[in-house]
Design an enzyme around this catalytic site. Structure first.
Site, mmCIF file in Angstrom:
data_model
loop_
_atom_site.group_PDB
_atom_site.id
_atom_site.type_symbol
_atom_site.label_atom_id
_atom_site.label_comp_id
_atom_site.label_asym_id
_atom_site.label_seq_id
_atom_site.Cartn_x
_atom_site.Cartn_y
_atom_site.Cartn_z
ATOM 1 N N LYS A 30 0.803 -1.230 0.000
ATOM 2 C CA LYS A 30 0.000 0.000 0.000
ATOM 3 C C LYS A 30 0.838 1.284 0.000
ATOM 4 C CE LYS A 30 -4.176 -1.952 2.029
ATOM 5 N NZ LYS A 30 -5.140 -1.907 3.118
ATOM 6 N N ASP A 66 -9.927 2.581 2.659
ATOM 7 C CA ASP A 66 -10.051 1.864 3.938
ATOM 8 C C ASP A 66 -10.739 2.707 5.022
ATOM 9 O OD1 ASP A 66 -8.817 -0.464 2.997
ATOM 10 O OD2 ASP A 66 -6.830 0.327 3.417
ATOM 11 N N GLY A 92 -2.111 -2.709 17.532
ATOM 12 C CA GLY A 92 -1.422 -2.806 16.249
ATOM 13 C C GLY A 92 -1.129 -1.435 15.679
ATOM 14 N N LYS A 121 6.798 1.536 16.561
ATOM 15 C CA LYS A 121 5.856 1.677 15.435
ATOM 16 C C LYS A 121 4.594 2.407 15.888
ATOM 17 C CE LYS A 121 6.990 -2.430 12.805
ATOM 18 N NZ LYS A 121 6.371 -3.673 12.346
HETATM 19 P P1 ATR Z 1 -1.415 -4.653 8.254
HETATM 20 O O1 ATR Z 1 -1.173 -3.824 7.031
HETATM 21 O O2 ATR Z 1 -2.465 -5.716 8.062
HETATM 22 O O3 ATR Z 1 -1.679 -3.803 9.462
HETATM 23 P P2 ATR Z 1 1.334 -5.062 9.018
HETATM 24 O O4 ATR Z 1 1.653 -3.708 8.502
HETATM 25 O O5 ATR Z 1 2.273 -6.176 8.713
HETATM 26 O O6 ATR Z 1 -0.088 -5.524 8.497
HETATM 27 O O7 ATR Z 1 1.130 -4.962 10.606
HETATM 28 C C1 ATR Z 1 0.894 -6.081 11.388
HETATM 29 C C2 ATR Z 1 0.630 -5.620 12.817
HETATM 30 O O8 ATR Z 1 0.303 -6.749 13.607
HETATM 31 C C3 ATR Z 1 1.815 -4.970 13.503
HETATM 32 O O9 ATR Z 1 1.333 -3.977 14.377
HETATM 33 C C4 ATR Z 1 2.434 -6.153 14.280
HETATM 34 O O10 ATR Z 1 3.190 -5.784 15.418
HETATM 35 P P3 ATR Z 1 4.752 -5.419 15.259
HETATM 36 O O11 ATR Z 1 4.796 -3.999 14.793
HETATM 37 O O12 ATR Z 1 5.316 -5.588 16.626
HETATM 38 O O13 ATR Z 1 5.326 -6.387 14.276
HETATM 39 C C5 ATR Z 1 1.190 -6.842 14.728
HETATM 40 N N1 ATR Z 1 1.354 -8.258 15.075
HETATM 41 C C6 ATR Z 1 1.532 -9.274 14.227
HETATM 42 N N2 ATR Z 1 1.570 -10.459 14.896
HETATM 43 C C7 ATR Z 1 1.392 -10.165 16.201
HETATM 44 C C8 ATR Z 1 1.317 -10.944 17.403
HETATM 45 N N3 ATR Z 1 1.427 -12.275 17.378
HETATM 46 N N4 ATR Z 1 1.124 -10.307 18.567
HETATM 47 C C9 ATR Z 1 0.989 -8.965 18.597
HETATM 48 N N5 ATR Z 1 1.055 -8.170 17.509
HETATM 49 C C10 ATR Z 1 1.248 -8.758 16.323
#
Ligand code: ATR
Length: 241
Positions: A30, A66, A92, A121
């Site tokens: 994106k 979105d 997230g 983040k």
């Molecule tokens: P999207 O575009 O769908 O938001 P992304 O940009 O890859 O996908 O973001 C994934 C999010 O899920 C991130 O906030 C990630 O946390 P990190 O920044 O610490 O990586 C979070 N995430 C993924 N798996 C996770 C888990 N098992 N527990 C907690 N947070 C998780």
């Protein structure tokens, strides 16, 4: 169309060469699509993501649908509920979280707390929102006790990918939470994530992200065609899932 990162640029240039009138683009591309657009509209610039490309006279405009999808999804999932003035905890800080945060903060008088496994983040997301002029937002340490203090949040939103995999457990415990808190999970497959199962068990109102998927596509469709899908179309499409 799934595409490997190494082939991304070739694919996009191919779409341009083929005169494609428009397309949606999703994770993880994106933001990568933005340099290929001749213009990126102001909302997409604020959010830092493009999920819809519209071709006009050979030029590509990058847009993001979105936020519309999320706003409509909340309205239709929780009838009579408005984000206005609400205290919201967003889990997230990835691509999807940006649109969600923007919608929560434009609702007026609302307060947003962002919690992410990687705190930097969450901080970056808050910085982006502050730059866009929003002040009622902050981030917090990754601490599962945040929901335990009574009546702290009106709405909990999961925008992480936790819950997608079979082995995932609920990302946060909902026991002892205020029963008025609503729970929204952007994940729609599975339709009941461990978090939503727990919300159900605790007697909380909950919704998954299927209608967000549908409504973001509705707005994209209307950008491409000038035709606005109806609520009946939304119901008809939902029945396919
Ligand atoms: P999207 O575009 O769908 O938001 P992304 O940009 O890859 O996908 O973001 C994934 C999010 O899920 C991130 O906030 C990630 O946390 P990190 O920044 O610490 O990586 C979070 N995430 C993924 N798996 C996770 C888990 N098992 N527990 C907690 N947070 C998780």
């Amino acid at each position: 169309m799934p595409v490997e990162p190494k082939n991304f640029s070739t694919l996009i240039k191919g779409l341009k060469a083929a005169g494609v009138k428009g397309f949606n683009i999703t994770v993880p591309y994106k933001s990568n699509i933005m340099p290929f657009c001749d213009k990126v509209d102001s909302l997409a610039k604020t959010i830092g993501a493009v999920n819809t490309v519209v071709e006009k006279n050979g030029k590509w405009e990058g847009k993001v649908t979105d936020p519309f999808g999320f706003r409509k999804s909340i309205e239709t999932s929780f009838k009579g509920f408005s984000l206005r003035g609400k205290r919201i905890l967003l889990l997230g800080a990835g691509g999807a979280a940006l649109s969600v945060a923007y919608v929560c903060l434009t609702a007026g008088n609302s307060q947003l707390v962002v919690m992410n496994r990687t705190k930097s983040k969450a901080e970056a997301l808050i910085q982006r929102m502050k730059k866009a002029g929003f002040t009622r937002c902050s981030c917090t340490d990754y601490n599962h006790d945040i929901l335990l203090s009574d009546n702290r949040f009106d709405l909990l939103i999961n925008s992480t990918s936790s819950g997608l995999r079979k082995e995932d457990r609920a990302i946060i415990s909902l026991s002892n939470t205020e029963k008025k808190m609503k729970v929204y999970d952007l994940i729609y497959n599975p339709s009941m994530t461990p978090l939503l199962k727990e919300a159900k068990k605790e007697g909380l109102l909950y919704a998954n992200g299927l209608s967000m998927l549908i409504y973001q596509a509705f707005q994209s469709f209307s950008f491409w065609t000038g035709v606005e899908p109806t609520e009946k179309d939304a119901r008809d499409i939902s029945s396919f899932f």
